[in-house]
Design a protein around this motif. Sequence first.
Motif, PDB file in Angstrom:
ATOM      1  N   LEU A   2      16.623  34.636  -6.904  1.00 13.25           N
ATOM      2  CA  LEU A   2      15.225  34.259  -7.075  1.00 13.25           C
ATOM      3  C   LEU A   2      15.117  32.865  -7.680  1.00 13.25           C
ATOM      4  N   PHE A   3      15.868  32.612  -8.744  1.00 11.65           N
ATOM      5  CA  PHE A   3      15.824  31.292  -9.373  1.00 11.65           C
ATOM      6  C   PHE A   3      16.344  30.220  -8.422  1.00 11.65           C
ATOM      7  N   ALA A   4      17.386  30.533  -7.667  1.00 12.39           N
ATOM      8  CA  ALA A   4      17.935  29.552  -6.734  1.00 12.39           C
ATOM      9  C   ALA A   4      16.918  29.184  -5.664  1.00 12.39           C
ATOM     10  N   LEU A   5      16.215  30.181  -5.112  1.00  8.06           N
ATOM     11  CA  LEU A   5      15.195  29.897  -4.092  1.00  8.06           C
ATOM     12  C   LEU A   5      14.078  29.031  -4.659  1.00  8.06           C
ATOM     13  N   ALA A   6      13.639  29.336  -5.883  1.00 10.00           N
ATOM     14  CA  ALA A   6      12.553  28.571  -6.481  1.00 10.00           C
ATOM     15  C   ALA A   6      12.976  27.130  -6.761  1.00 10.00           C
ATOM     16  N   VAL A   7      14.191  26.949  -7.267  1.00 11.54           N
ATOM     17  CA  VAL A   7      14.668  25.588  -7.562  1.00 11.54           C
ATOM     18  C   VAL A   7      14.843  24.798  -6.271  1.00 11.54           C
ATOM     19  N   ILE A   8      15.393  25.415  -5.243  1.00  8.20           N
ATOM     20  CA  ILE A   8      15.545  24.730  -3.953  1.00  8.20           C
ATOM     21  C   ILE A   8      14.180  24.352  -3.393  1.00  8.20           C
ATOM     22  N   ALA A   9      13.224  25.264  -3.509  1.00  9.78           N
ATOM     23  CA  ALA A   9      11.885  24.993  -2.986  1.00  9.78           C
ATOM     24  C   ALA A   9      11.213  23.828  -3.702  1.00  9.78           C
ATOM     25  N   SER A  10      11.593  23.562  -4.956  1.00  5.49           N
ATOM     26  CA  SER A  10      11.016  22.431  -5.676  1.00  5.49           C
ATOM     27  C   SER A  10      11.514  21.098  -5.145  1.00  5.49           C
ATOM     28  N   ARG A  11      12.582  21.129  -4.348  1.00  5.87           N
ATOM     29  CA  ARG A  11      13.185  19.935  -3.755  1.00  5.87           C
ATOM     30  C   ARG A  11      13.693  18.973  -4.820  1.00  5.87           C
ATOM     31  N   SER A  12      14.129  19.508  -5.941  1.00  4.55           N
ATOM     32  CA  SER A  12      14.674  18.700  -7.026  1.00  4.55           C
ATOM     33  C   SER A  12      16.196  18.789  -7.003  1.00  4.55           C
ATOM     34  N   TRP A  13      16.853  17.702  -6.621  1.00  7.13           N
ATOM     35  CA  TRP A  13      18.310  17.699  -6.604  1.00  7.13           C
ATOM     36  C   TRP A  13      18.875  17.846  -7.999  1.00  7.13           C
ATOM     37  N   LEU A  14      18.191  17.279  -8.980  1.00  8.34           N
ATOM     38  CA  LEU A  14      18.659  17.423 -10.353  1.00  8.34           C
ATOM     39  C   LEU A  14      18.631  18.887 -10.763  1.00  8.34           C
ATOM     40  N   GLY A  15      17.565  19.595 -10.402  1.00 11.10           N
ATOM     41  CA  GLY A  15      17.486  21.014 -10.722  1.00 11.10           C
ATOM     42  C   GLY A  15      18.570  21.815 -10.037  1.00 11.10           C
ATOM     43  N   VAL A  16      18.835  21.523  -8.766  1.00  8.88           N
ATOM     44  CA  VAL A  16      19.863  22.245  -8.021  1.00  8.88           C
ATOM     45  C   VAL A  16      21.238  21.991  -8.623  1.00  8.88           C
ATOM     46  N   LEU A  17      21.539  20.742  -8.954  1.00  7.92           N
ATOM     47  CA  LEU A  17      22.832  20.426  -9.551  1.00  7.92           C
ATOM     48  C   LEU A  17      22.970  21.077 -10.928  1.00  7.92           C
ATOM     49  N   ALA A  18      21.881  21.065 -11.716  1.00  2.00           N
ATOM     50  CA  ALA A  18      21.927  21.673 -13.044  1.00  2.00           C
ATOM     51  C   ALA A  18      22.159  23.176 -12.946  1.00  2.00           C
ATOM     52  N   LEU A  19      21.480  23.839 -12.008  1.00  2.00           N
ATOM     53  CA  LEU A  19      21.676  25.279 -11.838  1.00  2.00           C
ATOM     54  C   LEU A  19      23.105  25.572 -11.382  1.00  2.00           C
ATOM     55  N   SER A  20      23.633  24.759 -10.490  1.00  2.00           N
ATOM     56  CA  SER A  20      24.993  24.966  -9.998  1.00  2.00           C
ATOM     57  C   SER A  20      26.006  24.821 -11.124  1.00  2.00           C
ATOM     58  N   VAL A  21      25.857  23.775 -11.927  1.00  2.00           N
ATOM     59  CA  VAL A  21      26.771  23.563 -13.052  1.00  2.00           C
ATOM     60  C   VAL A  21      26.632  24.696 -14.066  1.00  2.00           C
ATOM     61  N   GLY A  22      25.397  25.106 -14.345  1.00  2.00           N
ATOM     62  CA  GLY A  22      25.173  26.190 -15.297  1.00  2.00           C
ATOM     63  C   GLY A  22      25.828  27.488 -14.856  1.00  2.00           C
ATOM     64  N   VAL A  23      25.747  27.798 -13.563  1.00  2.00           N
ATOM     65  CA  VAL A  23      26.356  29.026 -13.041  1.00  2.00           C
ATOM     66  C   VAL A  23      27.872  28.947 -13.135  1.00  2.00           C
ATOM     67  N   LEU A  24      28.446  27.793 -12.792  1.00  2.00           N
ATOM     68  CA  LEU A  24      29.905  27.644 -12.845  1.00  2.00           C
ATOM     69  C   LEU A  24      30.430  27.763 -14.274  1.00  2.00           C
ATOM     70  N   VAL A  25      29.691  27.200 -15.231  1.00  2.00           N
ATOM     71  CA  VAL A  25      30.128  27.264 -16.624  1.00  2.00           C
ATOM     72  C   VAL A  25      29.972  28.680 -17.165  1.00  2.00           C
ATOM     73  N   ARG A  26      28.890  29.335 -16.814  1.00  2.00           N
ATOM     74  CA  ARG A  26      28.647  30.678 -17.350  1.00  2.00           C
ATOM     75  C   ARG A  26      29.649  31.687 -16.802  1.00  2.00           C
ATOM     76  N   TYR A  27      29.884  31.633 -15.493  1.00  5.03           N
ATOM     77  CA  TYR A  27      30.835  32.559 -14.867  1.00  5.03           C
ATOM     78  C   TYR A  27      32.134  31.792 -14.622  1.00  5.03           C
ATOM     79  N   ARG A  28      33.037  31.885 -15.544  1.00  5.07           N
ATOM     80  CA  ARG A  28      34.234  31.042 -15.498  1.00  5.07           C
ATOM     81  C   ARG A  28      35.154  31.353 -14.325  1.00  5.07           C
ATOM     82  N   ALA A  29      35.027  32.535 -13.749  1.00  5.57           N
ATOM     83  CA  ALA A  29      35.805  32.849 -12.549  1.00  5.57           C
ATOM     84  C   ALA A  29      35.153  32.129 -11.366  1.00  5.57           C
ATOM     85  N   ALA A  30      35.425  30.833 -11.291  1.00  3.72           N
ATOM     86  CA  ALA A  30      34.704  29.970 -10.355  1.00  3.72           C
ATOM     87  C   ALA A  30      34.848  30.418  -8.906  1.00  3.72           C
TER      88      ALA A  30
END
Length: 333
Positions: A182-210
């Motif tokens: 749900l959050f990914a769809l909303a961030v993508i829909a905002s068309r904000s590359w900064l938001g998409v990159l931030a969400l991607s980095v946040g997910v990778l850091v939170r779930y260390r099993a990349a």
Amino acid sequence: MQYAALSAVVLALSLPLVTHWQAASPTGWEAIYETPLAVFTVGGLLVAGLVIAARSLWLGVFVAYLAAWTPWAGQPLAFSVALWTALGAGLVVMISLCDARWQGWARRGLVGLGVTEALYAISQVFGYDPLWFGWQRIPSDYLTAWGLSRYPSVHGTLGNPLHFGALLAVIGSLAPGVLLPLFALAVIASRSWLGVLALSVGVLVRYRAAWKVAPVVLAILGGMHLIRPFELSSFWERGRAWVLSLQDFRWLGHGPGSWWIEFPYRHVRIESSAVYYQAHNEVVQLAFMAGVVGLGCLAGWLWSHRRAFGGSYGGAWAALGLVCLGSFPFHYP
């Protein structure tokens, strides 16, 4: 510490009695500097900084430094910046004083607000924005004004799609994994590359099993690229503004609230179609306004809380850090 706080209060209350004040100017923002209100405000902020320092040393020092800078800054927004900084630091201290149960409720409340914003954004994707246009579809002239011929402006209730995408990325990094789509769809829909990159980095850091979350991150980045191809032109233009601000660096900074007043005049040195009333980089703006003292307080605070970056909040910290390097989340209107 109690005697120091009492001494600071007595000093703050006595300052108007021993200070000569001119008559307040009938026009202009300078009037506030010529009334006892300024001294009471500065004195109160100094006391607030002392109280905050008892719990969080670096935050308290930063608040006190801005308070001490305010009378000499000569900026119309100096008091506002100092006051809001003190309120924000106080809120951080208050949350830190809560036990784990209340902090958990605060986290769930924040995620709940994020879910509400994400669902509202989905309605905007389908052409509806109840708070702005009622239950009719978004008018076509509004889309044209935003330069959007194919997609509605997806901004939640914030009014700005880039701000919306960035903030939702930080909250999405805190949310349970089941809510990530749900959050990914909303961030993508905002068309904000900064938001998409931030969400991607946040997910990778939170779930260390990349390797487990890598397909999810690739899907997020791929979906964004289909809507808005990646480009760096705006980043390079902002980078020129950052270099220009560092060329005017002062050891003690230009004072709280100085960026909005002073930097646009310096901006004419570079050829740009945009005037940056915000640095779009919180570290650069902090360096411009507060100098090495502000940067030192930031570094000290981050170091003293370094354990938090490896816990369950690590993903959100990483997402917020990236947003701070490409936007101004602490200055959103």
